[in-house]
Enzyme design. Structure first.
Site, PDB file in Angstrom:
ATOM      1  N   ASP A  70      -2.708  -4.014 -19.987  1.00 40.23           N
ATOM      2  CA  ASP A  70      -1.728  -3.542 -19.015  1.00 40.23           C
ATOM      3  C   ASP A  70      -1.277  -2.152 -19.433  1.00 40.23           C
ATOM      4  O   ASP A  70      -0.550  -1.995 -20.418  1.00 40.23           O
ATOM      5  CB  ASP A  70      -0.533  -4.505 -18.961  1.00 40.23           C
ATOM      6  N   ASN A 117     -10.958   4.007 -16.413  1.00 40.27           N
ATOM      7  CA  ASN A 117     -10.947   4.080 -14.953  1.00 40.27           C
ATOM      8  C   ASN A 117      -9.608   3.679 -14.349  1.00 40.27           C
ATOM      9  O   ASN A 117      -9.258   4.138 -13.259  1.00 40.27           O
ATOM     10  CB  ASN A 117     -12.066   3.171 -14.416  1.00 40.27           C
ATOM     11  N   TYR A 160       0.391  11.831  -8.101  1.00 40.37           N
ATOM     12  CA  TYR A 160      -0.948  11.424  -8.528  1.00 40.37           C
ATOM     13  C   TYR A 160      -1.792  12.652  -8.853  1.00 40.37           C
ATOM     14  O   TYR A 160      -2.489  12.688  -9.870  1.00 40.37           O
ATOM     15  CB  TYR A 160      -1.628  10.588  -7.438  1.00 40.37           C
ATOM     16  N   LYS A 177      -3.448  13.575 -12.618  1.00 37.03           N
ATOM     17  CA  LYS A 177      -4.864  13.813 -12.879  1.00 37.03           C
ATOM     18  C   LYS A 177      -5.116  15.226 -13.401  1.00 37.03           C
ATOM     19  O   LYS A 177      -6.029  15.441 -14.218  1.00 37.03           O
ATOM     20  CB  LYS A 177      -5.679  13.547 -11.605  1.00 37.03           C
TER      21      LYS A 177
END
Length: 326
Positions: free
Chosen positions: A86, A113, A199, A203
Site C-alpha cells: 500500500d 507502475n 497528477y 509525474k
C-alpha cells in the site's frame, strides 16, 4: 501544439512492439499489478518465462484474481506471487521492501507502475495524497530495493533495471509550487492546492528526481534506472476524472496490453536508457523545462526536499545510494 500533435501521432500511428525477449530465470516485481498496465506487463513477464513475478498490490483479493487470470492465459503455475503493498502507508512500503530483500534470491527488475490521479485534496502520511503515493512512497520503495538490485548484478552478472511509469502529462505541468520556499509544504497547502494539475506535477517530479538520482550515481552504475511514458491507455487510473476526460480516453486510448509493452521494454532497455525518459519504447527528449536552467534548479531542490523526507521515514536510507554508487 507540437507536443499535442506528437501525442496524436503516437496514439494513432505508433504501436509499441510486442515483447519477445526471454526473462527465463529472472525475478520481477510489478506494482499496481492487479489491473490495467501492471496486470498486462506481469502477464508478459510470465509468458516470457520469468522464474518469479511478484504482483505488488493493495488488495490481496484482487491480486489473487489477477494471478488466476495470468495463470489461465499463460498455462504457467507456481510463477506468480501476490504480495501486499500500500503506497499510502510508509510502513507497508518498508515491510514489502524488507520481505523482498530478505526472501528473494535475486531481483532483476522492478516496474513501479502504481499511482493515483484524483481531484480530491486529502492528506495522507502528512503529505497530500497524490504526492505521498506517486512521489514519496514511489522513491521510498526504489531506494529500499536498490541494494537488492545491485546484489543481483554482482552475484548473477546481469544488469537489473528499475523503471518508474511516468506520463506525457509532464509536458503540460505548470508547477508554480517550485518557486515557493518549500515545494512540498506548498503542495500540502489545501487553500492554494491546484488539484487539476496535481497528477501532472507528481509525474514531473518523478522525472526530475529520477534524473537527479542518476546524476548523483554517475557512470558505470550496475542498475539501470529510467522513467517511461506508456501513452494514454485504458486503465483504472482516471476513474475519478470528469466525464469529458472519459470520452477522450474512449476514442484515443491504447489498450492496456499495448501500453504494457512499454513497461516491459523499459526494464530491458539497456545502459543508454539510464536516467532517460522513454516514450514509444525509445529514448525521447523530455520537456524543454526539464532541460532548462530553471529545471535543473528545480530538480536539485525537489531532490533535496524529498531526500530529507525519505531519511525521516527510514533513517539511513540515503546510504543505499552512497553504498551502491561506484
Amino acid at each position: 501544439m507540437n507536443s499535442f500533435l506528437s501525442f496524436l501521432h503516437s496514439q494513432f500511428f505508433v504501436t509499441p512492439p510486442y515483447p519477445r525477449t526471454t526473462w527465463e530465470g529472472k525475478t520481477v516485481i510489478v506494482t499496481g499489478a492487479n489491473t490495467g498496465l501492471g496486470l498486462e506487463a506481469a502477464r508478459h513477464f510470465v509468458r516470457l518465462e520469468a522464474d518469479k513475478v511478484i504482483l505488488a498490490v493493495r488488495s490481496l483479493d484482487k491480486g489473487e484474481k489477477a494471478k488466476q487470470s495470468i495463470e489461465d492465459s499463460t498455462a504457467r503455475t507456481n510463477v506468480v506471487e501476490v504480495w501486499p503493498l500500500d503506497l499510502g502507508s510508509y510502513e507497508s512500503v518498508k515491510q514489502f521492501s524488507k520481505r523482498a530483500t530478505q526472501s528473494l534470491e535475486r531481483l532483476d527488475a522492478v516496474v513501479e507502475n502504481a499511482a493515483i490521479a484524483t481531484p480530491k485534496f486529502r492528506l495522507l502520511e502528512g503529505n497530500e495524497m497524490t504526492i505521498t503515493v506517486n512521489v514519496i512512497s514511489t522513491f521510498l520503495l526504489a531506494l529500499l530495493l536498490l541494494p537488492k538490485l545491485k546484489d543481483t548484478a554482482q552475484h548473477h552478472r546481469t544488469t537489473p533495471h528499475l523503471s518508474i511509469v511516468c506520463s506525457e502529462v509532464i509536458f503540460h505541468a505548470s508547477f508554480p509550487e517550485r518557486k515557493s520556499p518549500s515545494i512540498f509544504d506548498k503542495l500540502n497547502d489545501r487553500a492554494s492546492s491546484r488539484m487539476l494539475d496535481r497528477y501532472n506535477v507528481s509525474k514531473l517530479m518523478v522525472a526530475l528526481v529520477c534524473r537527479q538520482i542518476c546524476s548523483l550515481l554517475g557512470d558505470g552504475y550496475p542498475v539501470i534506472i529510467n522513467f517511461l511514458n506508456p501513452g494514454l491507455c485504458h486503465s483504472e487510473l482516471t476513474r475519478d476524472v470528469a466525464i469529458p476526460a472519459y470520452f477522450v480516453k474512449l476514442f484515443l486510448a491504447r489498450t492496456s496490453e499495448v501500453g504494457s509493452r512499454t513497461l516491459v521494454h523499459a526494464v530491458s532497455a539497456g545502459p543508454r536508457s539510464h536516467g532517460q525518459y522513454l516514450s514509444d519504447c525509445r529514448v525521447t527528449m523530455p520537456p524543454s523545462f526539464v532541460l532548462s536552467a530553471d529545471g535543473a534548479e528545480t530538480q536539485k531542490k525537489a531532490w533535496s526536499e524529498l531526500s530529507g523526507r525519505l531519511e525521516a521515514i527510514q533513517s539511513g536510507i540515503l546510504e543505499n545510494l552512497r553504498n551502491v554508487a561506484k
